[in-house]
Design a protein around this motif. Structure first.
Motif, PDB file in Angstrom:
ATOM      1  N   PHE A 405     122.302  -5.988  70.607  1.00 39.06           N
ATOM      2  CA  PHE A 405     122.242  -4.688  71.247  1.00 39.06           C
ATOM      3  C   PHE A 405     123.661  -4.177  71.497  1.00 39.06           C
ATOM      4  N   LEU A 406     123.860  -2.911  71.188  1.00 41.88           N
ATOM      5  CA  LEU A 406     125.155  -2.268  71.429  1.00 41.88           C
ATOM      6  C   LEU A 406     125.051  -1.412  72.687  1.00 41.88           C
ATOM      7  N   ALA A 407     126.111  -0.667  72.967  1.00 42.79           N
ATOM      8  CA  ALA A 407     126.137   0.162  74.170  1.00 42.79           C
ATOM      9  C   ALA A 407     125.013   1.191  74.127  1.00 42.79           C
ATOM     10  N   PRO A 408     124.218   1.313  75.188  1.00 37.60           N
ATOM     11  CA  PRO A 408     123.126   2.292  75.193  1.00 37.60           C
ATOM     12  C   PRO A 408     123.651   3.713  75.312  1.00 37.60           C
ATOM     13  N   VAL A 409     122.785   4.671  74.955  1.00 38.38           N
ATOM     14  CA  VAL A 409     123.121   6.090  75.059  1.00 38.38           C
ATOM     15  C   VAL A 409     122.360   6.666  76.248  1.00 38.38           C
ATOM     16  N   ILE A 410     123.073   7.251  77.191  1.00 36.62           N
ATOM     17  CA  ILE A 410     122.438   7.855  78.357  1.00 36.62           C
ATOM     18  C   ILE A 410     121.878   9.216  77.962  1.00 36.62           C
ATOM     19  N   VAL A 411     120.594   9.442  78.281  1.00 32.03           N
ATOM     20  CA  VAL A 411     119.937  10.717  77.954  1.00 32.03           C
ATOM     21  C   VAL A 411     119.281  11.266  79.215  1.00 32.03           C
ATOM     22  N   GLY A 412     118.231  12.072  79.043  1.00 31.33           N
ATOM     23  CA  GLY A 412     117.574  12.696  80.180  1.00 31.33           C
ATOM     24  C   GLY A 412     116.611  11.754  80.886  1.00 31.33           C
ATOM     25  N   ASN A 442     112.860  19.142  78.886  1.00 28.66           N
ATOM     26  CA  ASN A 442     113.921  19.390  77.916  1.00 28.66           C
ATOM     27  C   ASN A 442     113.945  18.320  76.840  1.00 28.66           C
ATOM     28  N   LEU A 443     114.674  18.619  75.781  1.00 26.54           N
ATOM     29  CA  LEU A 443     114.919  17.685  74.685  1.00 26.54           C
ATOM     30  C   LEU A 443     116.406  17.376  74.654  1.00 26.54           C
ATOM     31  N   SER A 444     116.744  16.089  74.564  1.00 33.17           N
ATOM     32  CA  SER A 444     118.154  15.702  74.426  1.00 33.17           C
ATOM     33  C   SER A 444     118.549  15.740  72.957  1.00 33.17           C
ATOM     34  N   VAL A 452     130.727   5.402  70.506  1.00 33.20           N
ATOM     35  CA  VAL A 452     130.541   4.200  69.697  1.00 33.20           C
ATOM     36  C   VAL A 452     129.165   4.171  69.057  1.00 33.20           C
ATOM     37  N   THR A 453     128.151   4.529  69.814  1.00 33.90           N
ATOM     38  CA  THR A 453     126.777   4.484  69.309  1.00 33.90           C
ATOM     39  C   THR A 453     126.091   5.843  69.347  1.00 33.90           C
ATOM     40  N   GLY A 454     126.789   6.880  69.793  1.00 34.01           N
ATOM     41  CA  GLY A 454     126.211   8.201  69.936  1.00 34.01           C
ATOM     42  C   GLY A 454     126.389   8.701  71.353  1.00 34.01           C
ATOM     43  N   ARG A 455     126.226   9.996  71.520  1.00 34.02           N
ATOM     44  CA  ARG A 455     126.381  10.583  72.853  1.00 34.02           C
ATOM     45  C   ARG A 455     125.498  11.822  72.953  1.00 34.02           C
ATOM     46  N   GLU A 456     124.882  11.988  74.109  1.00 35.94           N
ATOM     47  CA  GLU A 456     124.106  13.196  74.358  1.00 35.94           C
ATOM     48  C   GLU A 456     125.064  14.381  74.477  1.00 35.94           C
ATOM     49  N   VAL A 457     124.792  15.440  73.688  1.00 36.65           N
ATOM     50  CA  VAL A 457     125.695  16.589  73.686  1.00 36.65           C
ATOM     51  C   VAL A 457     125.025  17.866  74.183  1.00 36.65           C
ATOM     52  N   TYR A 458     123.685  17.848  74.314  1.00 39.47           N
ATOM     53  CA  TYR A 458     123.010  19.083  74.718  1.00 39.47           C
ATOM     54  C   TYR A 458     121.589  18.734  75.153  1.00 39.47           C
ATOM     55  N   ARG A 459     121.068  19.538  76.084  1.00 43.72           N
ATOM     56  CA  ARG A 459     119.666  19.444  76.469  1.00 43.72           C
ATOM     57  C   ARG A 459     119.007  20.800  76.246  1.00 43.72           C
TER      58      ARG A 459
END
Length: 802
Positions: A405-412, A442-444, A452-459
């Motif tokens: 497992f890599l770093a998780p991505v924080i979302v909604g 909403n949709l992230s 590193v693994t992705g990032r939330e950029v918009y909701r």
């Protein structure tokens, strides 16, 4: 203390109370009979009394209750109870006659300013007439009678021998309502010592730790008392039950190791085997052996120690060289002590213990921070699997290349469904993952190229869609026709998600507008008659244009006709308020005449039950919906984004891509199933719903066949290259279905036969995803109660018919 009691008299304890506290006491006394002999020195009483204490049964949360039982061989003089901590109080009972046994029920009223949940330590002590004092009995209480903090020594057990000059492994466990800040132990008896472990934020409500208990060389032939303790975040300290150990000299210990083995009934090629051994003279070697049922050695491993530890334990990471699944083997643990004596794990009766286990396919990895997986999406470009963790508000990122497992991505809030941003009809994904945040509206948007693994950029804010039914009824008083407008307000929180795109239908065609089809998370607060029922919707993300899927509900109900109106209220500055489905539109015929155009629906068919599953085809053209819930007769629908809208009225409102009402009712008649998951093959020509069996149907909901799968909470998926009704080559004509047992069933989707079973360690209880990795390997990924199971398969299955 008086030597005699008058015949027939009862002893009366005289309590002393702390001011401001009401103490209610009942007691049972056994007194000495008249004529008891008075024994004077030199035969002095040296036997100390015994006292026990237990929690009572308070009649209200404003009381603390304990039951004290004290005994003595000749006569008790005093029993004392002391409360400290959240409540301070003292209760003394002084005997006025010879009493050898006393039971007291004490109820202490809690002051109104005592904090709820505060820990109260109760201590009881008994003294006899000769002045001998008992050991102190202790228990923990809490204000409001909540569960008090708990500290315990789980290993070694009480009475176990320990050897001077050696170190025993001490296992401590603690639990506290207000989180644990400190856990430790203190030693009394032959010597005094104290040790503890301090935790930092975030604190946990339960912990289990290992510590080393070192016995000095100078301590021999004595007994030590070890008391565990915990301190919670309110700095409340509670001690646990005292555990005593006898200290022996190494020269006097003629023992063999006591070995314990822990292994599951089904293990993977790369799995864990737990071995623990205890011996007072110390453990020098600890290990295990894996053998075939005929006794042939398959693999083994061990570790060495200097023999200073009397208890040694190890969780071995093993690799069993087996390629055929399932394969039965035996597992046995062994140990050798510091004197060179060896033994193996045994049963309580002394027989040698060999655990027979099955080696199964797959590799399971636990979620790094726990939680619950709702959906999964494989990204071929990075060879990573993204999993929505509802309870942690993150996307877990599993790297297939090294199974970590890599770093998780924080979302909604409470992420549920996942879908990839479409790029073309070959199934190529864009660089964005769409996440349905079921705890919000909403949709992230997750950019895979960021971080590193992705990032939330918009909701993306989803609009509020309100449905109305407009019905003409006759007034009971005036007999006039009147119009009634009834509002139906549904939850707008997304649940499962499918991504499609308009544009050309031929392979390789680039995508146009991105259109998501999704189900909604219902709530009890929705308008009647729809509490806890969800809806199906569509949203054009490129044009911020939503749609409420009402089409399967079109038609007249018995005895009434309800005209539909749908209104949109924009959110977050995306789009604008508008009428999506007008109550009435004026349509002009070719001859110049006009007529009124309205949508008539069966109101009770507008909503689906909770947990409506949704999936999109691999080419991003089609999607399938399956109505969840605990009952039979579930509905299914398919959606084709390329079909467009009916252009009859000035404002097109009917989406021709969604299943017709007649097709939906026909599907129910043909299956009458309870839906537990859905699937769709690459081009959307074949769909599946999983219930008591798995039903395969085409894009018009016509039933094609039934797979004899077993009902379970797990999902299903088609082979990534399964196309059409009769996929070629034949090795792609497959579906992988979770079972109630620890297997994944493999079916031929044209002959409807099971062609293989893949044994795994745990049953699949979440989604299943099949994918082809960049190296050409076929991989199945499923969510289990222990984490994520990855199964690598040879892409060489053979079907049962041509």
């Amino acid at each position: 203390m008086p030597a005699h009691s008058p015949r027939g008299a009862h002893a009366r304890p005289t309590p002393r109370r702390l001011l401001g506290l009401a103490v209610l006491v009942t007691s049972a006394l056994l007194g000495a009979c008249e004529g008891d002999e008075v024994i004077d020195p030199p035969f002095r009483d040296e036997i100390k009394p015994r006292v026990q204490m237990a929690k009572g049964n308070p009649t209200a949360d404003s009381l603390l209750a304990v039951t004290i039982n004290a005994t003595d061989n000749i006569g008790l003089k005093r029993v004392r109870l002391i409360l400290a901590g959240g409540v301070s109080a003292q209760y003394d009972t002084v005997m006025t006659s010879a009493v050898t046994s006393l039971t007291i029920n004490v109820n202490v009223r809690v002051p109104v300013n005592a904090p709820l949940g505060a820990t109260v330590t109760a201590q009881a002590l008994a003294v006899d007439g000769a002045g001998n004092a008992s050991d102190t009995a202790r228990i923990a209480l809490t204000v409001g009678n909540l569960e008090p903090p708990v500290a315990a020594i789980t290993s070694p057990t009480a009475g176990s021998p320990v050897v001077s000059g050696k170190a025993a492994v001490l296992s401590l466990a603690g639990r506290a309502r207000y989180k644990i800040r400190t856990i430790g132990y203190q030693i009394a008896g032959a010597y005094n010592f104290r040790d503890s472990l301090v935790f930092t934020s975030p604190l946990r409500d339960s912990v289990a730790v290992l510590d080393t208990l070192v016995i000095p060389d100078s301590v021999r032939g004595a007994t030590i008392q070890v008391t565990p303790f915990v301190t919670d975040s309110l700095n409340q300290r509670v001690t646990g039950q005292v555990v005593s150990y006898a200290v022996q000299s190494p020269a006097n210990a003629n023992t063999v190791p006591v070995v314990r083995t822990g292994v599951t009934a089904r293990i993977e090629v790369s799995d864990t085997i737990f071995v623990e051994a205890t011996d007072p003279v110390g453990i020098a070697t600890l290990g295990y052996e894996v053998r075939t049922l005929t006794g042939q050695l398959v693999t083994a491993d061990s570790i060495s120690s200097n023999g200073a530890l009397t208890t040694l334990l190890r969780t071995f990471r093993t690799r069993v060289p087996v390629s055929a699944f399932p394969t039965q083997v035996t597992v046995a643990g062994f140990a050798r002590n510091a004197n060179g004596r060896r033994d193996v794990a045994r049963f309580g009766g002394g027989g040698v213990r060999q655990d027979t286990v099955q080696v199964v396919a797959g590799s399971t990895r636990a979620l790094p921070n726990g939680g619950l997986i709702a959906d999964a999406l494989y990204v071929p470009r990075t060879d990573r699997l993204y999993l929505s963790n509802i309870e942690r508000n993150t996307l877990e990122v599993f790297n297939l290349a090294d199974s970590t497992f890599l770093a998780p991505v924080i979302v909604g809030s409470r992420p549920w469904g996942l879908a990839a941003w479409p790029r073309n009809r070959d199934g190529v994904m864009g660089d964005t993952i769409l996440v349905a945040n079921s705890g919000g509206t909403n949709l992230s948007y997750v950019n895979l190229n960021a971080g590193v693994t992705g990032r939330e950029v918009y909701r993306y804010p989803l609009p509020n869609l309100i449905a109305y039914s407009i019905t003409t009824v006759r007034s009971a008083t005036t007999d006039q026709l009147i119009t009634q407008r009834t509002v139906y307000d549904f939850s707008d929180r997304p649940q499962f998600l499918a991504a499609t795109c308009d544009g050309g239908t031929t392979p390789g065609s680039p995508c146009g507008d991105v259109v998501v089809a999704y189900s909604t998370t219902p709530t009890p607060g929705q308008s009647r008659p729809f509490p806890n029922q969800g809806t199906r919707r569509r949203g054009n993300l490129s044009k911020a244009s939503p749609h409420f899927f009402f089409e399967p509900a079109m038609g007249h109900a018995e005895g009434r006709a309800d005209t539909l109106e749908v209104e949109r209220f924009a959110a977050g500055g995306v789009g604008s308020d508008s009428i999506l489905v007008p109550y009435k539109q004026r349509v002009r015929r070719p001859d110049g005449s006009t007529f009124d155009y309205s949508i008539v629906v069966r109101i009770d068919q507008l909503a689906f039950r909770d947990t409506t599953f949704t999936r999109n085809s691999g080419n991003f053209r089609r999607a399938v919906f399956g109505e969840g819930g605990p009952v039979r007769g579930s509905r299914a629908m398919t959606y084709d984004v390329t079909m467009g809208f009916d252009s009859t009225p000035p404002l097109p409102v009917v989406d021709r891509g969604i299943s017709r009402p007649l097709d939906v009712t026909d599907f129910i008649a043909n299956t009458f199933a309870r839906v537990q998951g859905v699937g769709v093959n690459f081009d959307g020509e074949l769909n599946a719903v999983k219930g008591d069996s798995t039903y395969l149907f085409d894009r018009t909901l016509r039933l094609q066949g039934i797979l004899q799968s077993r009902p379970s909470m797990g999902g299903l998926d088609f082979h990534p290259h399964n196309r059409g009704a009769n996929s070629t080559p034949l090795r792609t004509r497959l579906a992988f279905v979770a079972s109630s047992e620890a297997v994944i069933d493999v079916f031929d989707t044209y002959c409807y036969r099971q062609i293989a079973q893949i044994p795994v360690r745990d049953p699949i209880i979440g989604p299943i995803k099949s994918t082809i990795r960049p190296n050409g390997q076929l991989v199945l990924v499923g969510a289990t109660q222990r984490g994520v199971t990855l199964v690598s398969l040879g892409d060489n299955f053979t079907t049962t018919c041509q």
